[in-house]
Design a protein around this motif. Structure first.
Motif, PDB file in Angstrom:
ATOM      1  N   ARG A   1       0.657  -1.254  -0.114  1.00 44.90           N
ATOM      2  CA  ARG A   1      -0.140   0.002   0.000  1.00 44.90           C
ATOM      3  C   ARG A   1       0.864   1.400   0.054  1.00 44.90           C
ATOM      4  NH1 ARG A   1      -3.363  -3.390   3.176  1.00 44.90           N
ATOM      5  NH2 ARG A   1      -2.565  -2.566   5.056  1.00 44.90           N
ATOM      6  N   ALA A   2       2.109   1.096   0.589  1.00 41.45           N
ATOM      7  CA  ALA A   2       2.985   2.268   0.709  1.00 41.45           C
ATOM      8  C   ALA A   2       3.486   2.459  -0.623  1.00 41.45           C
ATOM      9  CB  ALA A   2       3.823   2.061   1.975  1.00 41.45           C
ATOM     10  N   ILE A   3       3.681   1.623  -1.478  1.00 37.04           N
ATOM     11  CA  ILE A   3       4.312   1.801  -2.798  1.00 37.04           C
ATOM     12  C   ILE A   3       3.505   1.945  -4.030  1.00 37.04           C
ATOM     13  CG2 ILE A   3       5.838   0.732  -4.485  1.00 37.04           C
ATOM     14  CD1 ILE A   3       7.199  -0.669  -1.934  1.00 37.04           C
ATOM     15  N   PRO A   4       3.356   3.103  -4.745  1.00 38.61           N
ATOM     16  CA  PRO A   4       2.408   3.320  -5.779  1.00 38.61           C
ATOM     17  C   PRO A   4       2.010   2.167  -6.628  1.00 38.61           C
ATOM     18  CG  PRO A   4       3.707   5.182  -5.422  1.00 38.61           C
ATOM     19  CD  PRO A   4       4.149   4.300  -4.420  1.00 38.61           C
ATOM     20  N   ILE A   5       3.163   1.689  -7.315  1.00 38.37           N
ATOM     21  CA  ILE A   5       2.794   0.484  -8.261  1.00 38.37           C
ATOM     22  C   ILE A   5       2.353  -0.742  -7.811  1.00 38.37           C
ATOM     23  CG2 ILE A   5       5.162  -0.337  -8.042  1.00 38.37           C
ATOM     24  CD1 ILE A   5       5.097  -0.350 -11.108  1.00 38.37           C
ATOM     25  N   LEU A   6       2.463  -0.920  -6.350  1.00 33.87           N
ATOM     26  CA  LEU A   6       1.920  -1.981  -5.929  1.00 33.87           C
ATOM     27  C   LEU A   6       0.669  -1.739  -4.948  1.00 33.87           C
ATOM     28  CD1 LEU A   6       5.413  -3.766  -4.599  1.00 33.87           C
ATOM     29  CD2 LEU A   6       3.956  -4.043  -6.481  1.00 33.87           C
ATOM     30  N   ARG A   7       0.222  -0.707  -4.862  1.00 30.28           N
ATOM     31  CA  ARG A   7      -0.832  -0.216  -3.983  1.00 30.28           C
ATOM     32  C   ARG A   7      -2.087  -1.086  -4.617  1.00 30.28           C
ATOM     33  NH1 ARG A   7      -2.408   3.262  -0.396  1.00 30.28           N
ATOM     34  NH2 ARG A   7      -4.195   4.246  -0.467  1.00 30.28           N
ATOM     35  N   PRO A   8      -2.561  -1.118  -5.668  1.00 32.08           N
ATOM     36  CA  PRO A   8      -3.747  -1.736  -5.720  1.00 32.08           C
ATOM     37  C   PRO A   8      -3.764  -3.221  -5.093  1.00 32.08           C
ATOM     38  CG  PRO A   8      -2.959  -0.917  -7.926  1.00 32.08           C
ATOM     39  CD  PRO A   8      -1.797  -0.820  -6.843  1.00 32.08           C
TER      40      PRO A   8
ATOM     41  N   ARG B   1      -7.163  -5.639   1.719  1.00 29.70           N
ATOM     42  CA  ARG B   1      -7.926  -5.295   2.679  1.00 29.70           C
ATOM     43  C   ARG B   1      -9.068  -6.250   2.935  1.00 29.70           C
ATOM     44  NH1 ARG B   1      -6.807   1.217   3.120  1.00 29.70           N
ATOM     45  NH2 ARG B   1      -5.093   0.835   4.498  1.00 29.70           N
ATOM     46  N   HIS B   2      -9.395  -6.836   1.777  1.00 29.04           N
ATOM     47  CA  HIS B   2     -10.754  -7.675   1.933  1.00 29.04           C
ATOM     48  C   HIS B   2     -10.308  -8.996   2.513  1.00 29.04           C
ATOM     49  CE1 HIS B   2     -13.622 -10.730   0.288  1.00 29.04           C
ATOM     50  NE2 HIS B   2     -14.226  -9.768   0.046  1.00 29.04           N
ATOM     51  N   PRO B   3     -10.958  -9.273   3.510  1.00 24.17           N
ATOM     52  CA  PRO B   3     -10.709 -10.516   4.331  1.00 24.17           C
ATOM     53  C   PRO B   3     -10.303 -11.753   3.634  1.00 24.17           C
ATOM     54  CG  PRO B   3     -12.353  -9.360   5.511  1.00 24.17           C
ATOM     55  CD  PRO B   3     -12.333  -8.756   4.218  1.00 24.17           C
ATOM     56  N   GLY B   4     -11.149 -12.144   2.453  1.00 21.37           N
ATOM     57  CA  GLY B   4     -11.213 -13.388   1.839  1.00 21.37           C
ATOM     58  C   GLY B   4      -9.892 -13.238   0.919  1.00 21.37           C
ATOM     59  N   VAL B   5      -9.501 -12.150   0.354  1.00 20.44           N
ATOM     60  CA  VAL B   5      -8.296 -12.052  -0.458  1.00 20.44           C
ATOM     61  C   VAL B   5      -7.111 -12.015   0.645  1.00 20.44           C
ATOM     62  CG1 VAL B   5      -6.811 -10.438  -1.588  1.00 20.44           C
ATOM     63  CG2 VAL B   5      -9.373 -10.430  -2.078  1.00 20.44           C
ATOM     64  N   LEU B   6      -7.114 -11.347   1.846  1.00 17.67           N
ATOM     65  CA  LEU B   6      -5.873 -11.671   2.771  1.00 17.67           C
ATOM     66  C   LEU B   6      -5.665 -12.844   3.241  1.00 17.67           C
ATOM     67  CD1 LEU B   6      -3.682 -10.226   4.107  1.00 17.67           C
ATOM     68  CD2 LEU B   6      -5.352  -9.722   6.048  1.00 17.67           C
ATOM     69  N   ALA B   7      -6.880 -13.735   3.429  1.00 17.38           N
ATOM     70  CA  ALA B   7      -6.600 -15.339   3.835  1.00 17.38           C
ATOM     71  C   ALA B   7      -5.946 -16.010   2.756  1.00 17.38           C
ATOM     72  CB  ALA B   7      -8.318 -15.812   4.118  1.00 17.38           C
ATOM     73  N   VAL B   8      -6.426 -15.743   1.435  1.00 19.25           N
ATOM     74  CA  VAL B   8      -5.416 -16.520   0.177  1.00 19.25           C
ATOM     75  C   VAL B   8      -4.145 -16.139   0.403  1.00 19.25           C
ATOM     76  CG1 VAL B   8      -5.341 -16.599  -2.175  1.00 19.25           C
ATOM     77  CG2 VAL B   8      -7.594 -16.621  -1.094  1.00 19.25           C
ATOM     78  N   PHE B   9      -3.833 -14.707   0.524  1.00 18.13           N
ATOM     79  CA  PHE B   9      -2.370 -14.259   0.728  1.00 18.13           C
ATOM     80  C   PHE B   9      -1.761 -15.026   1.640  1.00 18.13           C
ATOM     81  CE2 PHE B   9      -3.134  -9.909  -1.559  1.00 18.13           C
ATOM     82  CZ  PHE B   9      -3.211 -10.785  -2.906  1.00 18.13           C
ATOM     83  N   GLU B  10      -2.507 -15.043   2.812  1.00 21.28           N
ATOM     84  CA  GLU B  10      -1.851 -15.669   4.319  1.00 21.28           C
ATOM     85  C   GLU B  10      -1.514 -17.157   3.882  1.00 21.28           C
ATOM     86  OE1 GLU B  10       0.069 -15.801   7.851  1.00 21.28           O
ATOM     87  OE2 GLU B  10      -0.462 -14.214   6.614  1.00 21.28           O
ATOM     88  N   ARG B  11      -2.306 -17.851   3.208  1.00 21.31           N
ATOM     89  CA  ARG B  11      -2.244 -19.371   3.139  1.00 21.31           C
ATOM     90  C   ARG B  11      -0.966 -19.305   2.051  1.00 21.31           C
ATOM     91  NH1 ARG B  11      -7.795 -19.489   2.997  1.00 21.31           N
ATOM     92  NH2 ARG B  11      -7.886 -19.449   0.771  1.00 21.31           N
TER      93      ARG B  11
END
Length: 119
Positions: free
Chosen positions: A74-81, A87-97
């Motif tokens: 989020r702090a880096i403009p090109i990676l911000r998206p 921030r979506h809990p479902g997406v974060l859960a996939v990233f965490e796995r």
């Protein structure tokens, strides 16, 4: 002083490469990077815990794993998206796995990277 602090293992070749890339992308200096192995960084939690998982502090809130990566993105403009998507809990859960899978492979990848560096 940055509102985002990222702690990393400067002895880990994978971490060094990742942080080197993030520093190049962080053209605005939005992130304070702290190498836990140089003896100058303050450890807000157990040093071993900081070295075992990726950690960041965003606006004073300690994050680890995929949530810490998302804060850095989020702090880096090109990676911000990607960081905003996480921030979506479902997406974060996939990233965490995915991050947990990476952690299981990390020792072998570190050994491979050290051999390539000649260490």
């Amino acid at each position: 002083m940055s509102d985002l602090i990222v702690w990393f293992d400067g002895d880990c070749p994978l971490c060094r490469r990742e942080i080197s890339l993030m520093r190049r992308l962080d053209r605005q200096g939005a992130i304070q990077f702290v190498d836990l192995t140089d003896g100058t960084g303050v450890c807000p939690i157990d040093r071993g815990e900081l070295l075992a998982r990726f950690h960041a502090s965003e606006d004073g809130r300690m994050l680890s794993g995929a949530a810490a990566f998302a804060a850095m993105w989020r702090a880096i403009p090109i990676l911000r998206p990607f960081g905003l998507l996480a921030r979506h809990p479902g997406v974060l859960a996939v990233f965490e796995r995915a991050y947990l899978r990476f952690l299981r492979l990390r020792p072998r990848l570190q050994a491979w990277a050290r051999r390539r560096e000649g260490r």
